[in-house]
Scaffold this motif. Structure first.
Motif, PDB file in Angstrom:
ATOM      1  N   ASP A   1       7.453   3.018 -13.923  1.00  0.00           N
ATOM      2  CA  ASP A   1       7.596   1.811 -14.604  1.00  0.00           C
ATOM      3  C   ASP A   1       8.286   1.049 -13.268  1.00  0.00           C
ATOM      4  N   GLY A   2       8.674   1.805 -12.258  1.00  0.00           N
ATOM      5  CA  GLY A   2       9.536   1.209 -10.980  1.00  0.00           C
ATOM      6  C   GLY A   2       8.169   0.464 -10.095  1.00  0.00           C
ATOM      7  N   LYS A   3       8.534  -0.631  -9.579  1.00  0.00           N
ATOM      8  CA  LYS A   3       7.675  -1.414  -8.731  1.00  0.00           C
ATOM      9  C   LYS A   3       7.940  -1.259  -7.210  1.00  0.00           C
ATOM     10  N   PHE A   4       6.711  -1.387  -6.530  1.00  0.00           N
ATOM     11  CA  PHE A   4       6.995  -1.123  -4.982  1.00  0.00           C
ATOM     12  C   PHE A   4       6.346  -2.269  -4.272  1.00  0.00           C
ATOM     13  N   VAL A   5       6.843  -2.767  -3.234  1.00  0.00           N
ATOM     14  CA  VAL A   5       6.243  -4.054  -2.838  1.00  0.00           C
ATOM     15  C   VAL A   5       6.349  -3.621  -1.182  1.00  0.00           C
ATOM     16  N   TYR A   6       5.156  -3.661  -0.289  1.00  0.00           N
ATOM     17  CA  TYR A   6       4.987  -3.371   0.999  1.00  0.00           C
ATOM     18  C   TYR A   6       4.530  -4.591   1.840  1.00  0.00           C
ATOM     19  N   ARG A   7       5.053  -5.217   2.595  1.00  0.00           N
ATOM     20  CA  ARG A   7       4.373  -6.211   3.245  1.00  0.00           C
ATOM     21  C   ARG A   7       3.548  -5.965   4.507  1.00  0.00           C
ATOM     22  N   MET A   8       2.558  -6.378   4.630  1.00  0.00           N
ATOM     23  CA  MET A   8       1.446  -6.114   5.584  1.00  0.00           C
ATOM     24  C   MET A   8       1.271  -7.123   6.467  1.00  0.00           C
ATOM     25  N   GLU A   9       1.453  -7.182   7.686  1.00  0.00           N
ATOM     26  CA  GLU A   9       1.245  -8.368   8.443  1.00  0.00           C
ATOM     27  C   GLU A   9       0.152  -7.929   9.696  1.00  0.00           C
ATOM     28  N   ALA A  10      -0.541  -9.007  10.144  1.00  0.00           N
ATOM     29  CA  ALA A  10      -1.105  -8.780  11.750  1.00  0.00           C
ATOM     30  C   ALA A  10       0.080  -9.105  12.662  1.00  0.00           C
ATOM     31  N   LYS A  11      -0.185  -8.162  13.677  1.00  0.00           N
ATOM     32  CA  LYS A  11       0.975  -8.365  14.740  1.00  0.00           C
ATOM     33  C   LYS A  11       0.973  -9.910  15.235  1.00  0.00           C
ATOM     34  N   ASP A  12       0.038 -10.332  15.485  1.00  0.00           N
ATOM     35  CA  ASP A  12      -0.248 -11.709  15.997  1.00  0.00           C
ATOM     36  C   ASP A  12       0.012 -12.957  14.909  1.00  0.00           C
ATOM     37  N   GLY A  13       0.429 -12.578  13.809  1.00  0.00           N
ATOM     38  CA  GLY A  13       1.094 -13.489  12.780  1.00  0.00           C
ATOM     39  C   GLY A  13      -0.267 -14.186  12.098  1.00  0.00           C
ATOM     40  N   SER A  14      -1.423 -13.816  12.460  1.00  0.00           N
ATOM     41  CA  SER A  14      -2.754 -14.531  11.862  1.00  0.00           C
ATOM     42  C   SER A  14      -2.996 -14.260  10.347  1.00  0.00           C
ATOM     43  N   PHE A  15      -2.380 -13.046   9.718  1.00  0.00           N
ATOM     44  CA  PHE A  15      -2.816 -12.898   8.580  1.00  0.00           C
ATOM     45  C   PHE A  15      -1.679 -12.053   8.012  1.00  0.00           C
ATOM     46  N   GLY A  16      -1.323 -12.022   6.598  1.00  0.00           N
ATOM     47  CA  GLY A  16      -0.502 -11.101   6.059  1.00  0.00           C
ATOM     48  C   GLY A  16      -0.517 -11.050   4.255  1.00  0.00           C
ATOM     49  N   PHE A  17      -0.363 -10.072   3.866  1.00  0.00           N
ATOM     50  CA  PHE A  17      -0.295  -9.978   2.430  1.00  0.00           C
ATOM     51  C   PHE A  17       0.804  -8.747   1.673  1.00  0.00           C
ATOM     52  N   ASP A  18       1.098  -8.912   0.502  1.00  0.00           N
ATOM     53  CA  ASP A  18       1.725  -7.789  -0.152  1.00  0.00           C
ATOM     54  C   ASP A  18       1.025  -6.947  -0.793  1.00  0.00           C
ATOM     55  N   PHE A  19       1.111  -5.522  -0.719  1.00  0.00           N
ATOM     56  CA  PHE A  19       0.536  -4.614  -1.190  1.00  0.00           C
ATOM     57  C   PHE A  19       1.546  -4.058  -2.366  1.00  0.00           C
ATOM     58  N   SER A  20       1.321  -4.259  -3.589  1.00  0.00           N
ATOM     59  CA  SER A  20       2.186  -3.972  -4.529  1.00  0.00           C
ATOM     60  C   SER A  20       1.484  -3.240  -5.774  1.00  0.00           C
ATOM     61  N   GLY A  21       2.488  -2.501  -6.607  1.00  0.00           N
ATOM     62  CA  GLY A  21       2.216  -1.901  -7.695  1.00  0.00           C
ATOM     63  C   GLY A  21       3.099  -1.490  -8.507  1.00  0.00           C
ATOM     64  N   VAL A  22       2.821  -0.600  -9.619  1.00  0.00           N
ATOM     65  CA  VAL A  22       4.014  -0.117 -10.468  1.00  0.00           C
ATOM     66  C   VAL A  22       3.504   1.451 -10.751  1.00  0.00           C
ATOM     67  N   TYR A  23       4.651   2.366 -10.590  1.00  0.00           N
ATOM     68  CA  TYR A  23       4.314   3.623 -10.877  1.00  0.00           C
ATOM     69  C   TYR A  23       4.169   4.078 -12.277  1.00  0.00           C
ATOM     70  N   LYS A  24       3.185   4.784 -12.385  1.00  0.00           N
ATOM     71  CA  LYS A  24       2.891   5.345 -13.802  1.00  0.00           C
ATOM     72  C   LYS A  24       3.269   6.812 -14.187  1.00  0.00           C
ATOM     73  N   GLU A  25       3.316   7.267 -13.029  1.00  0.00           N
ATOM     74  CA  GLU A  25       3.819   8.697 -13.145  1.00  0.00           C
ATOM     75  C   GLU A  25       4.654   9.191 -11.902  1.00  0.00           C
ATOM     76  N   VAL A  26       5.597   9.603 -11.666  1.00  0.00           N
ATOM     77  CA  VAL A  26       6.464  10.241 -10.619  1.00  0.00           C
ATOM     78  C   VAL A  26       6.873  11.797 -10.830  1.00  0.00           C
ATOM     79  N   LYS A  27       6.174  12.531 -10.232  1.00  0.00           N
ATOM     80  CA  LYS A  27       6.896  13.985 -10.097  1.00  0.00           C
ATOM     81  C   LYS A  27       7.312  14.216  -8.758  1.00  0.00           C
TER      82      LYS A  27
END
Length: 140
Positions: A52-78
């Protein structure tokens, strides 16, 4: 809505599963390898590595033209074995870590989205995995 089909990618890394797990899960490492090509970067990463922990990774084009957050929630962690998480759009991802003779194999299985071809998605995820392999093997 994404189908329940899956796409698989994998790689083997000449490092112990302890090191691979550390490089895969710690934000200070994630920001150094989490990109599919050299014209992209991951300037920030947050990772609450628990069920149930969350992660957020920010992804961006180096030239600054585009970016988005890749995120989700863990359902299982072993630890050092398996991660299962749900991406914010509802798709599921499973990551399996297996070690043999001081080499670790990572197998990722994910549900594709409907916007891009399955081939493009597989290439993109495999490229990120290849970048991870290079990063991990370059570490002491």
């Amino acid at each position: 809505m994404a189908s329940k089909e899956t796409i698989n990618v994998e790689t083997s890394i000449d490092k112990s599963v302890e090191k691979v797990w550390e490089f895969w899960t710690k934000p200070e490492h994630i920001t150094k390898w989490n990109h599919a090509s050299e014209d992209w970067l991951c300037p920030s990463a947050e990772n609450d590595l628990k069920e149930d922990g969350k992660f957020v990774y920010r992804m961006e084009a180096k030239d600054g033209s585009f970016g988005f957050d890749f995120s989700g929630v863990y359902k299982e962690v072993k630890p050092k074995k398996k991660l299962v998480y749900e991406i914010e759009d509802g798709r599921m991802v499973t990551v399996i870590f297996s070690e043999e003779d001081n080499s670790t194999t990572i197998k990722q299985t994910f549900e594709p989205e409907d916007e891009n071809s399955k081939e493009m998605q597989q290439e993109g995820w495999q490229s990120i995995l290849n970048t991870f392999k290079k990063y991990a093997e370059d570490q002491n």
